[in-house]
Each structure stands twice: as C-alpha cells, then as structure tokens.
Design a protein around this motif. Sequence first.
Motif, mmCIF file in Angstrom:
data_model
loop_
_atom_site.group_PDB
_atom_site.id
_atom_site.type_symbol
_atom_site.label_atom_id
_atom_site.label_comp_id
_atom_site.label_asym_id
_atom_site.label_seq_id
_atom_site.Cartn_x
_atom_site.Cartn_y
_atom_site.Cartn_z
ATOM 1 N N ASP A 90 4.646 5.348 -5.182
ATOM 2 C CA ASP A 90 4.791 5.312 -6.634
ATOM 3 C C ASP A 90 3.887 6.327 -7.301
ATOM 4 O O ASP A 90 4.281 6.985 -8.277
ATOM 5 C CB ASP A 90 4.477 3.908 -7.158
ATOM 6 C CG ASP A 90 5.515 2.886 -6.728
ATOM 7 O OD1 ASP A 90 6.622 3.302 -6.339
ATOM 8 O OD2 ASP A 90 5.210 1.679 -6.775
ATOM 9 N N SER A 91 2.648 6.451 -6.763
ATOM 10 C CA SER A 91 1.723 7.451 -7.323
ATOM 11 C C SER A 91 2.273 8.852 -7.133
ATOM 12 O O SER A 91 2.216 9.693 -8.046
ATOM 13 C CB SER A 91 0.351 7.312 -6.654
ATOM 14 O OG SER A 91 -0.535 8.302 -7.125
ATOM 15 N N ALA A 92 2.820 9.129 -5.918
ATOM 16 C CA ALA A 92 3.395 10.450 -5.672
ATOM 17 C C ALA A 92 4.594 10.700 -6.586
ATOM 18 O O ALA A 92 4.780 11.797 -7.115
ATOM 19 C CB ALA A 92 3.810 10.564 -4.206
ATOM 20 N N ILE A 93 5.369 9.656 -6.785
ATOM 21 C CA ILE A 93 6.516 9.803 -7.682
ATOM 22 C C ILE A 93 6.050 10.103 -9.099
ATOM 23 O O ILE A 93 6.612 10.969 -9.787
ATOM 24 C CB ILE A 93 7.375 8.523 -7.644
ATOM 25 C CG1 ILE A 93 8.063 8.392 -6.290
ATOM 26 C CG2 ILE A 93 8.415 8.534 -8.761
ATOM 27 C CD1 ILE A 93 8.834 7.097 -6.129
ATOM 28 N N GLN A 94 4.990 9.399 -9.537
ATOM 29 C CA GLN A 94 4.473 9.655 -10.877
ATOM 30 C C GLN A 94 3.964 11.086 -11.002
ATOM 31 O O GLN A 94 4.203 11.755 -12.013
ATOM 32 C CB GLN A 94 3.352 8.670 -11.195
ATOM 33 C CG GLN A 94 3.829 7.235 -11.362
ATOM 34 C CD GLN A 94 2.696 6.270 -11.615
ATOM 35 O OE1 GLN A 94 1.531 6.680 -11.646
ATOM 36 N NE2 GLN A 94 3.018 5.004 -11.787
ATOM 37 N N GLU A 104 0.830 -1.208 0.000
ATOM 38 C CA GLU A 104 0.000 0.000 0.000
ATOM 39 C C GLU A 104 0.862 1.255 0.000
ATOM 40 O O GLU A 104 0.626 2.186 -0.788
ATOM 41 C CB GLU A 104 -0.935 -0.002 1.216
ATOM 42 C CG GLU A 104 -1.948 -1.132 1.244
ATOM 43 C CD GLU A 104 -1.345 -2.441 1.713
ATOM 44 O OE1 GLU A 104 -0.144 -2.435 2.101
ATOM 45 O OE2 GLU A 104 -2.043 -3.481 1.664
ATOM 46 N N LEU A 105 1.874 1.276 0.886
ATOM 47 C CA LEU A 105 2.724 2.463 0.966
ATOM 48 C C LEU A 105 3.527 2.633 -0.322
ATOM 49 O O LEU A 105 3.703 3.763 -0.810
ATOM 50 C CB LEU A 105 3.673 2.343 2.160
ATOM 51 C CG LEU A 105 4.617 3.536 2.396
ATOM 52 C CD1 LEU A 105 3.810 4.800 2.645
ATOM 53 C CD2 LEU A 105 5.539 3.248 3.561
ATOM 54 N N LYS A 124 5.494 13.837 -13.346
ATOM 55 C CA LYS A 124 4.676 14.509 -14.362
ATOM 56 C C LYS A 124 4.809 16.022 -14.250
ATOM 57 O O LYS A 124 4.998 16.728 -15.252
ATOM 58 C CB LYS A 124 3.227 14.075 -14.219
ATOM 59 C CG LYS A 124 2.293 14.702 -15.248
ATOM 60 C CD LYS A 124 0.876 14.201 -15.054
ATOM 61 C CE LYS A 124 -0.057 14.845 -16.076
ATOM 62 N NZ LYS A 124 -1.460 14.399 -15.885
ATOM 63 N N LEU A 125 4.685 16.529 -12.992
ATOM 64 C CA LEU A 125 4.820 17.969 -12.790
ATOM 65 C C LEU A 125 6.214 18.441 -13.172
ATOM 66 O O LEU A 125 6.378 19.514 -13.769
ATOM 67 C CB LEU A 125 4.519 18.316 -11.327
ATOM 68 C CG LEU A 125 3.070 18.106 -10.871
ATOM 69 C CD1 LEU A 125 2.943 18.379 -9.374
ATOM 70 C CD2 LEU A 125 2.113 18.990 -11.655
#
Length: 477
Positions: A360-364, A354-355, A368-369
């Motif tokens: 990974d989502s935060a990294i993506q 989960e973490l 992206k930003l």
Amino acid sequence: VSTQSTWGGLLTFSTVNDGERVAVWDRQGRLTIINGPRRVHHFRKEVRNLLQHTATSTQYVIVKYKDGRRESIKGPTVMWDDPWNIERIHVEEAYTVPAGKYVSVLAPDGTLSIVNGPAALPRIDNKIQDLALYTADEYQYISIQYLDGHKEHHPGPASTFYDPTRHAKVEVQKATIVNSGEVLVVYQQEAGKEGQANVRRRIVKGPVAHVPRPDEWIHQFSWHGRDHTKDPGNKKPNALNFSKLRVVPDQLYYNVHDVRTSDDTLITCQLMVFYELADIDQMLERTLDPIGDFINALSADVISFAVGLPYETFCERTSHLNELKTFPQLLERAKSIGYQITKIVYRGYRASTELQAMHDSAIQTRTKLHLEEETEEKRHKLEDLRIHKEAERQKKKQGIEQAEREHLNDISRREHEERMRQLKSQHEEELRHLQQLKSLGVDLTKFLVATNQSSAKVIQVEGGHEGNLHLHVKESS
C-alpha cells in the motif's frame, strides 16, 4: 284436580280436567291411569297428579325407566309421568350442529358416529366433539393419513373435516411454488417386478404450484454456501440448503486462500465465476455439491498459476486471471458435471498485513509520483498550448497585416495603372494632334516652343551649319 267430600266425608270425589292426567292406587296397590275430563271417586284410594313434559324442536325428553334403560326422545313431543314404568323424566336443550359443521358422537356403548349439520343431538350420555374443518386455497393442499395406512393429497381449493373413524391425521400444507428459471427434482416410488419398489426421477419446471403425490418426495440439495461473514467470497460446506434448483445463469464469489508465489509470499486471490447449468441429469448423477467441485478446481488452477511466479510478477500478470484458458481444471470439472463456465472475473487479492502495508505504501508513492508527473506534464502541455496559441495569434496578426498591405498595394497599383492609362491616352491624343499639325506643314519645333512660353528661360539654336556649339548659362541669384 279439585276434590269434594259428601256424607260427612265418607265419599270423596276428584275432578280431572281436560288435558290432565292422574294416577290412582286402590287399597290392593293396583294402579290406574285416568285422563281428564273425568270425575274420580277415591274413597280409600291414593290419587296423584301426573306431570306433563313438553319438548320443542330444539329439545329432548330424557326418560329413565325403572328397568334401567335410558331413552332420549327428540322434540317436538309430549311425555307424561308413568309411575308404573318410568323412574324419572326431564327435558334438556339439544346440542345444535349448524349447517356445514361436523361433530363426532360417542355413545355409551362405545359406538362412534359422525353427524353432519344441521342437526340437534341429545347431550345425555353422549360425548359430542366438534370436528376440525381443514381448508386449502389454490396454493395449498390437504394431506390425509388414513387409519388403514394409505395417504391422499387433495390439491386446493378444497376442504374436508377430520373424521376420527377414518383419519389418523389431516394437515393443510403449502404447495411448492416454482418460479420461472427454477426446477424441482422429484422422486416417485413405483411397484416393480417381484414386489420390488422402483424409484423414478422426474423434473418439474416452473412456473407452477407443485403438489406432490403421496408416494413422491422432493430432492433436497446441500451445497457449499456463504458462511454469513461480511465477505461473500468465504464459503463453508452444507451452508446452502434448498429444494428449488436454479437453471438460469448464476455467479459465484470465492476467495482462494493461502496462494503461495515462488518467493514464498502468501496471498488471497478473489475471483468471481459465472456459470450455467447445461444438463440436470448429468449434474445429479456426477456430483452432490457442484459448488464444492468449483471451489476445489478453482483453487487448484490459481495455485498452479501463482506457484511459478514471484510476487511482483504475479501482480503484473493478474490480468491473466480474467481469461478462461488460465483455469483448465475448472473448465474440465464443470463440463463433467453438466455445467458450463462462461466467464471468470478477477476481483483483486489480499496479502499479509505487513506485506499489504508495504504494498500500500508503494502504491501510494507510485500514485503520488504519477500524479506529480501528470501535474508537471499538464503544466508543460498548458505552457506549450499557450505558446502555440500565441504563435497562432501572431501568425493571424501577420496574415491580417499582410492582407492589409496587399490591399493597399493593390489600390496603389490600380491607381498607378489608372494614371498611366490616362497619361498614355493623353500622350496618344497629343501625338495625333502633332501628327495632324505636321501633316498641315506646321513646324512642330516652333509650335512646341510657342506653346511652352511659360518657361523662365528659352534657348533657341537655329541654323543648318555643322560645328561645335558651346553654351554657358549662369544662374542668377
């Protein structure tokens, strides 16, 4: 043997030819052996031909006597039947032992003998068995265990036959090939004082093909090793078993599991440790499993590093895991067991599913930003570059135009200066001419008026009287 009868059969004669032999029994049972050539009278006698038995060099004559004895006579030889002493005679092929071969011969009385070829042996009553030949090349040796208990090792190239009268066991074994950067730890038993056995340790350095002595044995290492999963960082005890110790610089992959940060986040830290063996004797005396010692000390240092940091701060400070000063317990333990840690490389970390998904989502998102920021920045840089290049282009254009104007102005100035110079020269010439005329007494006014008669109107005022003069000129249309 040919037989003839005379006097009505009362007298019978037999002719024994040359090379023949007969046995003759009279009425009293007495036996006589007769060799040819001879004529034999056998009235009331029994005459029997005796057979000749011939053996070549590869044969034996086997004789069985009436007293129970048995004899083997090696050829080449000839034997005759002997009704008095011999029960039976026959010829049989010998057992041929080629050159370079050995056989064991077990006699009926239990006597065991070893025969080396070339030889021809009788088969009757003997149990003959080929003996195995053992051959060792340059990278092998022959191990011989004797019946009296002692043992010998013969390095190759060598060969020997199994001798059942002396050998309990013969084996061909491989020598231990030790390459450069490897050593063997060898122990040898020696006789000490008062019958006590002492053990001496020595180090065999490569490159060498090591043949152990009969009273030596090689140290067997059993260390932590890879657990045969896809990840080389997972280790388990006694998975790495070997006898050749590497003394060149080496590396270790290890995953430190269940590392808890100050905000109770569990992560797995992946590391790579570079080390080198500095003191073999110290290592042998102080540890049985240096890899296990490295793992324990490395885990302790990583846990100590992460326990006071929250997860985000840990992620920001992972670069410290590339520094040796972050691992004091590992450095101390390695030094105490004869090793030197040269470098540690941080390979990353893994968190819970989960973490890790959140991370990974935060990294993506950050990626992206960041990519969008880089794209926008590159767009602005491109626009700035376009404006800058346009300004440079205008500046160059203006410079060219300015240079053209300056060039034209320079040409005009030079033309003007040339005209002025010519006029000045002309005026100076005219002035000299007038001065010369004046010096000659010429009235310059009249001269000038006379030389300029091309004017449409000429107004001439003469007189020396002072007064006011008014002149009106009316232009005609």
